[in-house]
Design a protein around this motif. Sequence first.
Motif: not given
Length: 250
Positions: A146-156
């Motif tokens: 959903i737009p605006g709910e969370a910023t990009v994260q990095l997955f390992c």
Amino acid sequence: MPLQFERTSKMAMLRDAGNSSDSTSEEVSWIAWFCSLRGNEFFCEVDEPYIQDKFNLTGLSDMVPHYRHALDMILDFEHEDELPDDQIQDVEQAAEALYGLIHSRFILTNRGLQKMLDKFLAQDFGQCPRYHCEGQAVLPIGLSDIPGEATVQLFCPTCNDVYKPRASRHQHTDGVYFGTTFPHMLFAVHPEFRPPQNPPKYEPAIYGFKLHSSAYKVMAERRERERQAESELAQMRMKQRALAAGAAAQ
């Protein structure tokens, strides 16, 4: 001011003037310009034929304001009609949002997965900060669709955990532009690039002796019993002092 002229003025910095003075300059496409911006390193360049296929854009017109103008800006289509100056910036922002939403769909296609795989192998997205993952390359992921709910994260893909990007310039990008599915789809299509699982875990130790998983709980319970005993003893002493004071008064 025509929409096309406003944007090409921004792209002038990215024109290729060539090595010789008599070489002709080439205009950089909006997509190449956008992906080259500082903070947009996680994005790949979406193929224009993919964007030109209306089927791939189904539903996006209801999600982005100034949709037609924004789409034309992304595809470098000239606009004959002019926009008021106060709307030009709104259209530019709409184009960036629209490209992000298109990007989230494109990177789930074979072509998009290959482009992102190349960036993954080049470690363009960075490395896992966890010590035992030994510099494992990471992938961008959204925690919500959903737009605006969370910023990009990095997955390992080694420890299967997510981390906040180190660079502050990446900490404001909407995670929906990458989606919750992308990293897992990439390794489903290209399982040969999925790293070994179950990396070593750090084990706490005191003077070289490893702590049992229940050690802290046992110590906490013992400390709680000690506190309770100390509290009961203090109350008993107070009662004894009160009785002694009463007897002395008589």
